[in-house]
Scaffold this motif. Sequence first.
Motif, PDB file in Angstrom:
ATOM      1  N   GLN A   1       0.827  -1.205   0.000  1.00 19.22           N
ATOM      2  CA  GLN A   1       0.000   0.000   0.000  1.00 19.22           C
ATOM      3  C   GLN A   1       0.862   1.255   0.000  1.00 19.22           C
ATOM      4  OE1 GLN A   1      -2.566  -0.664   3.382  1.00 19.22           O
ATOM      5  NE2 GLN A   1      -3.617  -2.385   2.378  1.00 19.22           N
ATOM      6  N   SER A   2       2.012   1.186   0.657  1.00 16.67           N
ATOM      7  CA  SER A   2       2.933   2.328   0.643  1.00 16.67           C
ATOM      8  C   SER A   2       3.507   2.567  -0.744  1.00 16.67           C
ATOM      9  CB  SER A   2       4.066   2.108   1.650  1.00 16.67           C
ATOM     10  OG  SER A   2       4.991   1.134   1.177  1.00 16.67           O
ATOM     11  N   LEU A   3       3.460   1.520  -1.595  1.00 17.36           N
ATOM     12  CA  LEU A   3       3.934   1.631  -2.974  1.00 17.36           C
ATOM     13  C   LEU A   3       2.783   1.925  -3.934  1.00 17.36           C
ATOM     14  CD1 LEU A   3       6.384  -1.411  -2.931  1.00 17.36           C
ATOM     15  CD2 LEU A   3       6.981   1.002  -2.759  1.00 17.36           C
ATOM     16  N   ASP A   4       1.652   2.381  -3.377  1.00 14.99           N
ATOM     17  CA  ASP A   4       0.478   2.786  -4.151  1.00 14.99           C
ATOM     18  C   ASP A   4      -0.197   1.602  -4.841  1.00 14.99           C
ATOM     19  OD1 ASP A   4      -1.225   4.893  -4.712  1.00 14.99           O
ATOM     20  OD2 ASP A   4      -0.360   5.246  -6.690  1.00 14.99           O
ATOM     21  N   MET A   5      -0.112   0.422  -4.198  1.00 16.87           N
ATOM     22  CA  MET A   5      -0.796  -0.760  -4.699  1.00 16.87           C
ATOM     23  C   MET A   5      -2.097  -0.956  -3.924  1.00 16.87           C
ATOM     24  SD  MET A   5       1.313  -2.138  -6.962  1.00 16.87           S
ATOM     25  CE  MET A   5       0.722  -3.823  -7.096  1.00 16.87           C
ATOM     26  N   GLN A   6      -3.115  -1.475  -4.589  1.00 15.53           N
ATOM     27  CA  GLN A   6      -4.339  -1.874  -3.915  1.00 15.53           C
ATOM     28  C   GLN A   6      -4.257  -3.370  -3.644  1.00 15.53           C
ATOM     29  OE1 GLN A   6      -7.923  -0.139  -5.338  1.00 15.53           O
ATOM     30  NE2 GLN A   6      -9.237  -1.738  -4.504  1.00 15.53           N
ATOM     31  N   THR A   7      -4.390  -3.772  -2.385  1.00 16.50           N
ATOM     32  CA  THR A   7      -4.128  -5.151  -1.984  1.00 16.50           C
ATOM     33  C   THR A   7      -5.405  -5.938  -1.707  1.00 16.50           C
ATOM     34  OG1 THR A   7      -3.962  -4.573   0.373  1.00 16.50           O
ATOM     35  CG2 THR A   7      -1.940  -4.463  -0.933  1.00 16.50           C
ATOM     36  N   THR A   8      -5.330  -7.243  -2.030  1.00 13.71           N
ATOM     37  CA  THR A   8      -6.331  -8.232  -1.644  1.00 13.71           C
ATOM     38  C   THR A   8      -5.554  -9.425  -1.095  1.00 13.71           C
ATOM     39  OG1 THR A   8      -7.867  -7.527  -3.374  1.00 13.71           O
ATOM     40  CG2 THR A   8      -8.227  -9.707  -2.414  1.00 13.71           C
ATOM     41  N   SER A   9      -6.056 -10.053  -0.048  1.00 13.06           N
ATOM     42  CA  SER A   9      -5.291 -11.131   0.573  1.00 13.06           C
ATOM     43  C   SER A   9      -6.092 -12.419   0.668  1.00 13.06           C
ATOM     44  CB  SER A   9      -4.811 -10.724   1.967  1.00 13.06           C
ATOM     45  OG  SER A   9      -5.909 -10.461   2.813  1.00 13.06           O
ATOM     46  N   VAL A  10      -5.366 -13.548   0.593  1.00  8.40           N
ATOM     47  CA  VAL A  10      -5.907 -14.887   0.830  1.00  8.40           C
ATOM     48  C   VAL A  10      -4.914 -15.631   1.703  1.00  8.40           C
ATOM     49  CG1 VAL A  10      -7.222 -14.988  -1.324  1.00  8.40           C
ATOM     50  CG2 VAL A  10      -4.858 -15.771  -1.295  1.00  8.40           C
ATOM     51  N   VAL A  11      -5.348 -16.764   2.276  1.00  8.88           N
ATOM     52  CA  VAL A  11      -4.495 -17.433   3.256  1.00  8.88           C
ATOM     53  C   VAL A  11      -4.066 -18.842   2.857  1.00  8.88           C
ATOM     54  CG1 VAL A  11      -5.391 -16.077   5.185  1.00  8.88           C
ATOM     55  CG2 VAL A  11      -6.506 -18.234   4.571  1.00  8.88           C
ATOM     56  N   ASP A  12      -4.473 -19.313   1.666  1.00 10.10           N
ATOM     57  CA  ASP A  12      -3.993 -20.616   1.217  1.00 10.10           C
ATOM     58  C   ASP A  12      -4.008 -20.671  -0.304  1.00 10.10           C
ATOM     59  OD1 ASP A  12      -6.557 -21.753   0.190  1.00 10.10           O
ATOM     60  OD2 ASP A  12      -7.151 -21.749   2.298  1.00 10.10           O
TER      61      ASP A  12
END
Length: 213
Positions: free
Chosen positions: A25-36
Amino acid sequence: MTTHKQILIAEDDSFLLTLLELQCQSLDMQTTSVVDGEQLVTAALSYNYDIILTDIQMPLCDGIQAMQILRRLGYDRPIFAMSADSLDCEGFDFIFQKPVDITQLAELLSDTPQHEKLPLQLSSELTALFYENLAQLSQQFARALENKELSQMRQICHKIKGGAASFGHSNLTQLADQLQQRLLADCAEPNLLIECQQFLQVTVQAGADSERT
């Protein structure tokens, strides 16, 4: 096209995941996360992401297996891996040594082009993988229900909720979400256990229906 590049992060360690999200996010990316890895494959095939950043060691399906499934299905967007150990594996665009070098990450993200979103692509192989996993989760849920392990049942509901709708089981996703919220109370009330039994029956039936089609 959006103004921010989209990155899908797969990491089962909650602390490391938070750290990676903040870095991206500090690099101006929009993040989505998964765990497996299974959630990673399903999410990646939505083609909503410009970049994948995945850990190697994850439950159910690890980072290497997820990458290999995606490549077999024709996924050609960048997949970056993270590993605490030295690793040489064909298929990844780059492999970071943990902890991830933020400067190196920034350079790679900057060089990665932005893509247009495409419709979800579901192959027979991916569909078979979903139903195989659903059968395993059903068995795990049945054991947890028998032992009244509410925390385990809640985790399984979360996993089912994450992918069922993508394979035509929106009702299962909705039931899993509702039951997950009920299980947060962590109290084995008779009515709750009945709801769990009903949910198990719906889950098993969803797998049985797939075998007849």
